[in-house]
Design an enzyme around this catalytic site. Structure first.
Site, mmCIF file in Angstrom:
data_model
loop_
_atom_site.group_PDB
_atom_site.id
_atom_site.type_symbol
_atom_site.label_atom_id
_atom_site.label_comp_id
_atom_site.label_asym_id
_atom_site.label_seq_id
_atom_site.Cartn_x
_atom_site.Cartn_y
_atom_site.Cartn_z
ATOM 1 N N LYS A 9 0.843 -1.206 0.000
ATOM 2 C CA LYS A 9 0.000 0.000 0.000
ATOM 3 C C LYS A 9 0.879 1.256 0.000
ATOM 4 C CE LYS A 9 -1.977 1.846 3.985
ATOM 5 N NZ LYS A 9 -1.680 3.265 4.050
ATOM 6 N N CYS B 216 -6.374 8.038 8.654
ATOM 7 C CA CYS B 216 -6.492 7.451 9.992
ATOM 8 C C CYS B 216 -6.289 8.526 11.051
ATOM 9 C CB CYS B 216 -5.430 6.375 10.189
ATOM 10 S SG CYS B 216 -5.812 4.840 9.355
ATOM 11 N N ARG C 110 -1.826 15.257 12.420
ATOM 12 C CA ARG C 110 -1.013 14.861 11.256
ATOM 13 C C ARG C 110 -0.892 16.080 10.342
ATOM 14 N NH1 ARG C 110 -2.628 8.879 9.194
ATOM 15 N NH2 ARG C 110 -0.531 8.925 8.366
ATOM 16 N N ASP D 239 2.820 20.671 7.442
ATOM 17 C CA ASP D 239 3.730 21.818 7.367
ATOM 18 C C ASP D 239 5.048 21.488 6.657
ATOM 19 O OD1 ASP D 239 4.015 20.162 9.632
ATOM 20 O OD2 ASP D 239 5.126 21.686 10.744
ATOM 21 N N ASP E 32 3.502 1.152 12.143
ATOM 22 C CA ASP E 32 2.340 0.438 11.607
ATOM 23 C C ASP E 32 2.284 -1.024 12.055
ATOM 24 O OD1 ASP E 32 1.673 2.745 10.332
ATOM 25 O OD2 ASP E 32 2.054 2.032 8.303
HETATM 26 C C1 UD1 Z 1 3.605 7.206 6.296
HETATM 27 C C2 UD1 Z 1 2.853 5.918 6.051
HETATM 28 C C3 UD1 Z 1 2.201 5.452 7.344
HETATM 29 C C4 UD1 Z 1 3.240 5.349 8.439
HETATM 30 C C5 UD1 Z 1 4.041 6.643 8.554
HETATM 31 C C6 UD1 Z 1 5.212 6.544 9.524
HETATM 32 C C7 UD1 Z 1 2.160 6.028 3.747
HETATM 33 C C8 UD1 Z 1 1.042 6.147 2.780
HETATM 34 N N1 UD1 Z 1 1.845 6.132 5.037
HETATM 35 O O1 UD1 Z 1 2.637 8.164 6.719
HETATM 36 O O2 UD1 Z 1 1.608 4.184 7.094
HETATM 37 O O3 UD1 Z 1 2.566 5.118 9.656
HETATM 38 O O4 UD1 Z 1 4.588 7.014 7.292
HETATM 39 O O5 UD1 Z 1 6.085 5.551 9.133
HETATM 40 O O6 UD1 Z 1 3.292 5.804 3.377
HETATM 41 N N2 UD1 Z 1 4.831 15.328 10.467
HETATM 42 C C9 UD1 Z 1 4.782 16.690 10.740
HETATM 43 N N3 UD1 Z 1 4.589 17.545 9.700
HETATM 44 C C10 UD1 Z 1 4.460 17.117 8.419
HETATM 45 C C11 UD1 Z 1 4.516 15.734 8.159
HETATM 46 C C12 UD1 Z 1 4.708 14.858 9.202
HETATM 47 O O7 UD1 Z 1 4.893 17.104 11.890
HETATM 48 O O8 UD1 Z 1 4.291 17.952 7.514
HETATM 49 C C13 UD1 Z 1 5.016 14.370 11.580
HETATM 50 C C14 UD1 Z 1 3.781 13.477 11.789
HETATM 51 O O9 UD1 Z 1 2.807 14.097 12.582
HETATM 52 C C15 UD1 Z 1 4.383 12.260 12.447
HETATM 53 C C16 UD1 Z 1 5.775 12.176 11.789
HETATM 54 O O10 UD1 Z 1 6.030 13.449 11.219
HETATM 55 O O11 UD1 Z 1 4.571 12.496 13.821
HETATM 56 C C17 UD1 Z 1 5.877 11.115 10.718
HETATM 57 O O12 UD1 Z 1 4.815 11.263 9.781
HETATM 58 P P1 UD1 Z 1 4.988 10.842 8.256
HETATM 59 O O13 UD1 Z 1 6.224 10.024 8.085
HETATM 60 O O14 UD1 Z 1 4.834 12.058 7.416
HETATM 61 O O15 UD1 Z 1 3.742 9.908 8.033
HETATM 62 P P2 UD1 Z 1 2.945 9.712 6.689
HETATM 63 O O16 UD1 Z 1 3.828 9.982 5.512
HETATM 64 O O17 UD1 Z 1 1.642 10.429 6.800
#
Ligand code: UD1
Length: 416
Positions: free
Chosen positions: A22, A116, A121, A124, A305
């Protein structure tokens, strides 16, 4: 609402072929709009998050055809640069279309993504990366617009490790003039597979798989054939289902090298693990006994995950285990439902101390999110009696043919 009835206590036995990933498929589907091209994507899982991506692709003006496990995405025509609010809300990964559309059209109009509920989430890091590449970003708290006359390569230093922001920045950088250097980038296997796809599409990228990635240029190609790799989280899930039921399963087409931290934890719990060239077998028929300390971390650390599933296994294992979630603040929302099944869990913010009990007892459970629902399913499969899992639709977001696969391994499940 989807409801599953699960008769617990039946050891899972048998083998299955692993689905496509996925988290690898979703960024590749977004990247398919980066340039006018024909993408033939093999091993694309048939799950509802992929369907949501296909809906967005069609809304943008692409033609998408599914032939078995292959998706053919034709983005050669004129494309819209707006993603509707409804489609943005369907899943978190809708945000990945922003970087690709910005690169393709020079502008993108969207809104905050859904997905989810695991705590805040934010996006920024994504938006700052677009700004660093020369885009003007405006947002009213919900709607987001980004515009750039010309995108220009730059150095982007991420404040924290983010898989999605790294993917978005990579796609956007492919549309920029000059070189881009991403620092403190995510190093998950899904970043490497996105870069493999982008390279097949004509990008020159080096350093993926480390925290510093360079996008050196882009000579677009008109067509690309790409195979989505196996799903490491689904693999870990099936191993946990087997462990919780004291069964034995073999998973074929498994990216074993990406499962290191999960396999080490299952081994520490006393499950027999046998690795083949691209298969893994878990044997828990002799029971489980042992303790693990799991702290979720960016790759190659323990994946956030997979933690809910392993925690469910630890609930009925002789031993005391400790879990600390460091990525998402509300990840443990599923844990009270395991406690309703008789699990002995002491919860403190993002930490859980799990003292294994002999057996969990059946209960009526409500799915909270994708992996949380999978953890409840794991508990129910190993429990005494028949459980009901309501709001089970979350499972369809990430697991292909889950009911059929579990039935083939000997589970007794009914879906309403
Ligand atoms: C991806 C995965 C998800 C997995 C996660 C962490 C996909 C489709 N989803 O989610 O299954 O659980 O990685 O391995 O690949 N954050 C910020 N600002 C941002 C972006 C992220 O503060 O702009 C923080 C988030 O709140 C979180 C951390 O960074 O605490 C990691 O998030 P991120 O790696 O971005 O998760 P996803 O890409 O959404």
């Amino acid at each position: 609402m989807s409801i599953w009835t699960i008769e617990g206590g039946r050891p899972l036995q048998g083998s299955l072929k692993l689905q496509g990933s996925k988290n690898a498929a979703l960024p590749v589907l977004a990247a398919a709009v980066l340039t006018p091209s024909l993408s033939i994507l093999e091993n694309c899982p048939d799950i509802s998050d992929v369907t949501a991506s296909v809906d967005i692709l069609r809304e943008l003006g692409c033609t998408v055809i599914r032939e078995g496990s292959t998706l053919i995405v034709d983005s050669r025509g004129e494309l819209s640069c707006s993603v509707s609010r409804r489609h943005m809300a369907a899943m978190r990964s809708s945000v990945l279309f922003m970087g690709a559309l910005l690169a393709r059209c020079g502008e993108v109009h969207a809104s905050l993504p859904g997905g989810c509920e695991l705590g805040g989430r934010p996006v920024d890091y994504h938006l700052s990366a677009f700004e660093a590449l020369g885009a003007a970003v405006s947002t009213d708290g919900s709607a987001i617009s980004c515009r750039a006359q010309t995108l220009r390569g730059n150095v982007i230093v991420f404040p924290g490790k983010s898989v999605g922001a790294t993917e978005n920045a990579l796609m956007c950088a492919c549309g920029a003039e000059g070189e881009t250097l991403l620092l403190n980038a995510a190093a998950e296997p899904e970043i490497i597979s996105l870069c493999d796809y982008l390279r097949a599409l004509g990008a020159v990228i080096i350093g993926d798989g480390t925290d510093s990635i360079r996008v050196l240029g882009f000579e677009p190609r008109r067509s690309v054939r790409f195979r989505i790799p196996g799903d490491r989280i689904a693999a870990g899930s099936y191993l946990c289902f087997a462990a919780a039921t004291r069964g034995r399963v073999r998973i074929e087409d498994c990216p074993n090298a990406e499962l290191g931290s999960v396999l080490r934890a299952l081994d520490a719990l006393g499950a027999g693990i046998r690795l083949g060239e691209d298969s893994v077998e878990l044997d828990a028929r002799a029971g489980l006994e042992g303790e693990v300390t799991v702290v979720t971390e960016p790759y190659p650390g323990f994946p956030t995950d997979a933690a809910p599933l392993l925690l469910a296994v630890c609930c009925c294992n002789r031993g005391q285990s400790y879990f600390k979630e460091t990525i998402f603040s509300d990840r443990l929302r599923y844990a009270p439902a395991l406690m309703a099944m008789g699990a002995d869990i002491e919860l403190q913010r993002s930490c859980a101390l799990v003292r294994g009990v002999e057996k969990l007892k059946a209960a009526t459970l409500t799915g909270t999110d994708l992996r949380g629902s999978a953890a409840l399913l794991c508990g129910a499969l190993g429990a005494e009696g028949t459980s009901r899992l309501t709001d089970a639709g979350h499972l369809e977001r990430g697991y292909e043919q889950l009911e059929r696969n579990l039935l083939s391994l000997g589970a007794r499940i009914k879906k309403e």
